[in-house]
Design a protein around this motif. Structure first.
Motif, PDB file in Angstrom:
ATOM      1  N   MET A 207       0.848  -1.187   0.000  1.00 57.88           N
ATOM      2  CA  MET A 207       0.000   0.000   0.000  1.00 57.88           C
ATOM      3  C   MET A 207       0.883   1.235   0.000  1.00 57.88           C
ATOM      4  N   THR A 208       0.585   2.200  -0.846  1.00 61.17           N
ATOM      5  CA  THR A 208       1.404   3.402  -0.949  1.00 61.17           C
ATOM      6  C   THR A 208       1.129   4.335   0.221  1.00 61.17           C
ATOM      7  N   SER A 209       2.042   5.289   0.421  1.00 59.71           N
ATOM      8  CA  SER A 209       1.856   6.266   1.485  1.00 59.71           C
ATOM      9  C   SER A 209       0.603   7.093   1.257  1.00 59.71           C
ATOM     10  N   ALA A 210       0.288   7.379  -0.002  1.00 54.70           N
ATOM     11  CA  ALA A 210      -0.914   8.146  -0.305  1.00 54.70           C
ATOM     12  C   ALA A 210      -2.174   7.361   0.066  1.00 54.70           C
ATOM     13  N   GLN A 211      -2.167   6.049  -0.204  1.00 54.57           N
ATOM     14  CA  GLN A 211      -3.317   5.219   0.137  1.00 54.57           C
ATOM     15  C   GLN A 211      -3.475   5.097   1.658  1.00 54.57           C
ATOM     16  N   LEU A 212      -2.347   4.968   2.361  1.00 56.93           N
ATOM     17  CA  LEU A 212      -2.410   4.927   3.820  1.00 56.93           C
ATOM     18  C   LEU A 212      -2.951   6.235   4.378  1.00 56.93           C
TER      19      LEU A 212
ATOM     20  N   GLU B 129      -5.026   8.209   2.874  1.00 55.48           N
ATOM     21  CA  GLU B 129      -6.466   8.206   2.604  1.00 55.48           C
ATOM     22  C   GLU B 129      -7.189   7.328   3.624  1.00 55.48           C
ATOM     23  N   ALA B 130      -6.615   6.156   3.917  1.00 55.42           N
ATOM     24  CA  ALA B 130      -7.210   5.255   4.900  1.00 55.42           C
ATOM     25  C   ALA B 130      -7.277   5.921   6.270  1.00 55.42           C
ATOM     26  N   ALA B 131      -6.225   6.655   6.629  1.00 54.02           N
ATOM     27  CA  ALA B 131      -6.200   7.346   7.913  1.00 54.02           C
ATOM     28  C   ALA B 131      -7.294   8.405   7.981  1.00 54.02           C
ATOM     29  N   THR B 132      -7.504   9.125   6.893  1.00 53.99           N
ATOM     30  CA  THR B 132      -8.548  10.146   6.860  1.00 53.99           C
ATOM     31  C   THR B 132      -9.927   9.531   7.039  1.00 53.99           C
ATOM     32  N   ILE B 133     -10.156   8.405   6.361  1.00 52.87           N
ATOM     33  CA  ILE B 133     -11.438   7.702   6.488  1.00 52.87           C
ATOM     34  C   ILE B 133     -11.644   7.231   7.923  1.00 52.87           C
ATOM     35  N   ALA B 134     -10.613   6.638   8.507  1.00 56.49           N
ATOM     36  CA  ALA B 134     -10.716   6.118   9.867  1.00 56.49           C
ATOM     37  C   ALA B 134     -10.988   7.238  10.868  1.00 56.49           C
ATOM     38  N   GLU B 135     -10.339   8.365  10.688  1.00 55.41           N
ATOM     39  CA  GLU B 135     -10.565   9.490  11.593  1.00 55.41           C
ATOM     40  C   GLU B 135     -12.026   9.925  11.574  1.00 55.41           C
ATOM     41  N   ALA B 136     -12.625   9.917  10.397  1.00 61.60           N
ATOM     42  CA  ALA B 136     -14.014  10.365  10.267  1.00 61.60           C
ATOM     43  C   ALA B 136     -15.004   9.311  10.742  1.00 61.60           C
TER      44      ALA B 136
ATOM     45  N   LEU C 260      -4.275   4.343  14.523  1.00 64.35           N
ATOM     46  CA  LEU C 260      -4.583   2.924  14.403  1.00 64.35           C
ATOM     47  C   LEU C 260      -4.167   2.384  13.041  1.00 64.35           C
ATOM     48  N   VAL C 261      -4.444   3.142  11.984  1.00 61.63           N
ATOM     49  CA  VAL C 261      -4.014   2.725  10.655  1.00 61.63           C
ATOM     50  C   VAL C 261      -2.495   2.614  10.606  1.00 61.63           C
ATOM     51  N   ALA C 262      -1.812   3.582  11.188  1.00 64.31           N
ATOM     52  CA  ALA C 262      -0.352   3.558  11.194  1.00 64.31           C
ATOM     53  C   ALA C 262       0.190   2.368  11.972  1.00 64.31           C
ATOM     54  N   ARG C 263      -0.413   2.074  13.136  1.00 61.64           N
ATOM     55  CA  ARG C 263       0.052   0.940  13.937  1.00 61.64           C
ATOM     56  C   ARG C 263      -0.168  -0.373  13.202  1.00 61.64           C
ATOM     57  N   LEU C 264      -1.345  -0.563  12.610  1.00 57.68           N
ATOM     58  CA  LEU C 264      -1.628  -1.816  11.918  1.00 57.68           C
ATOM     59  C   LEU C 264      -0.766  -1.997  10.679  1.00 57.68           C
ATOM     60  N   SER C 265      -0.249  -0.900  10.134  1.00 58.08           N
ATOM     61  CA  SER C 265       0.613  -0.994   8.955  1.00 58.08           C
ATOM     62  C   SER C 265       2.070  -1.253   9.326  1.00 58.08           C
TER      63      SER C 265
END
Length: 280
Positions: A1-6, A8-15, A27-32
Motif C-alpha cells: 500500500m502506498t503512502s498516499a493510500q495509507l 487516505e485510509a487514515a482520513t477515512i478512519a478518523e471520520a 490505528l491505521v499507522a500501527r496496523l501498517s
C-alpha cells in the motif's frame, strides 16, 4: 500500500471511528507496522477501508483488524464489499477461518465494540458467530496518580522503579521470558515503558501506547508479588499518558477488574464481541 493510500485510509478512519476520536490515523499507522512475521493488507473502495492480517500463531486463522466507512459513504454496501474482499485475500493466504477479533500483539480492538452496532449487524448478516466477549476499563486521569509515598518503601526493600530508555530491549527480554513474545513486542513498541528492578534483576513492568492511547500490558514476576509494584507502575504509566494530553485511558482487554478498580478507580465500560466464521 502506498503512502498516499495509507493517508487516505487514515482520513477515512478518523471520520468513521467516532468512538475512538482522534485515534483513527494512529490505528491505521500501527496496523501498517506489525511484527515482522505478519502478513497484512489494506483494501480500499471509495470512502472505505478494511485492514486484515494473518495470525502468526495459527496459519489457518485470519483477522479482520479494522473496518471504516466514511459517514458520507455509509449505507451503500461498501462495508459488506470490503469484508468480502478481505475474506478473499485471507483465503488466498491459506486462512480457513476469519475472525473479527483482535490479532495481538498488533491490534485495534479485542473485537467489535458493541456500540458500533452497524458493524456487529454486518458481521451477523454475513454469517459470523459471536464466540467470546472482552472488555476494557476506563481510568480517569484527572485524579490522584501519585506514587511518592510508595517509593521510599520500595527503596527499603531494595527495589528501584524507572522508565525504560536504552534498556528497553532488556525489559522486553524479561517480558518474553516470564510471559510471551506478544507482550514482549508490545513492550518493545510501547510509547511508554516502566519497570522495577532489584539486585540488578528486572522484576516487574508496565507499558502504554503499544495500541495507541491504551494502557497495557503489565506484569510482576511471581517472586516479587505482594510489594505493590503493579499499582506503582500502573500509576506511573497513567501519569505519563496524562502528561501526553489524555484525560482518560483505556485499560485494554482486562482480566483483573478488582485490581484496576482499587488501584486507580477504573470502571468497566467498553464491551467487545468477538466474531468468527469458517471460510469455505
Amino acid at each position: 500500500m502506498t503512502s498516499a493510500q495509507l493517508a487516505e485510509a487514515a482520513t477515512i478512519a478518523e471520520a468513521a471511528l467516532t468512538l475512538d476520536a482522534g485515534e483513527g490515523a494512529a490505528l491505521v499507522a500501527r496496523l501498517s507496522r506489525p511484527p515482522a512475521d505478519r502478513r497484512w493488507t489494506a483494501l480500499t473502495v471509495d470512502g472505505g477501508v478494511v485492514m486484515a492480517s494473518m495470525s502468526s500463531n495459527d496459519p489457518g486463522v485470519g483477522h479482520l483488524d479494522l473496518l471504516a466507512v466514511h459517514p458520507s459513504a455509509q449505507g451503500q454496501g461498501r462495508g459488506r464489499a470490503l469484508v468480502l474482499a478481505a475474506e478473499e485475500w485471507l483465503r488466498d493466504q491459506g486462512a480457513r477461518q476469519a475472525r473479527w477479533a483482535g490479532n495481538p500483539p498488533c491490534y485495534a480492538w479485542p473485537g467489535i465494540d458493541v456500540r458500533y452496532t452497524a458493524a456487529a449487524c454486518l458481521a451477523e448478516s454475513l454469517g459470523y458467530e459471536r464466540y467470546h466477549v472482552a472488555w476494557n476499563m476506563t481510568a480517569d486521569l484527572t485524579g490522584d496518580l501519585s506514587v511518592e509515598e510508595d517509593l521510599p518503601r520500595l527503596e527499603k526493600a531494595g527495589v528501584t522503579v524507572r522508565a525504560a530508555g536504552e534498556d528497553r530491549e532488556r525489559v522486553a527480554a524479561f517480558v518474553a521470558e516470564h510471559w510471551n513474545e506478544r507482550w514482549a513486542w508490545e513492550a518493545a513498541n510501547a510509547a511508554g515503558l516502566h519497570y522495577a528492578e532489584r539486585d540488578g534483576t528486572i522484576i516487574a513492568f508496565a507499558a502504554w501506547g503499544a495500541r495507541p492511547a491504551w494502557f497495557g500490558p503489565m506484569g510482576t514476576a511471581p517472586a516479587a508479588r505482594g510489594l505493590g509494584l503493579g499499582r506503582v507502575l500502573l500509576r506511573r504509566c497513567l501519569a505519563e499518558q496524562r502528561a501526553a494530553g489524555q484525560a482518560s485511558a483505556q485499560i485494554g482487554w482486562v482480566g483483573p477488574l478488582r485490581f484496576y478498580s482499587r488501584a486507580v478507580g477504573a470502571r468497566a465500560e467498553r464491551v467487545f464481541w468477538l466474531y468468527r466464521r469458517d471460510l469455505v
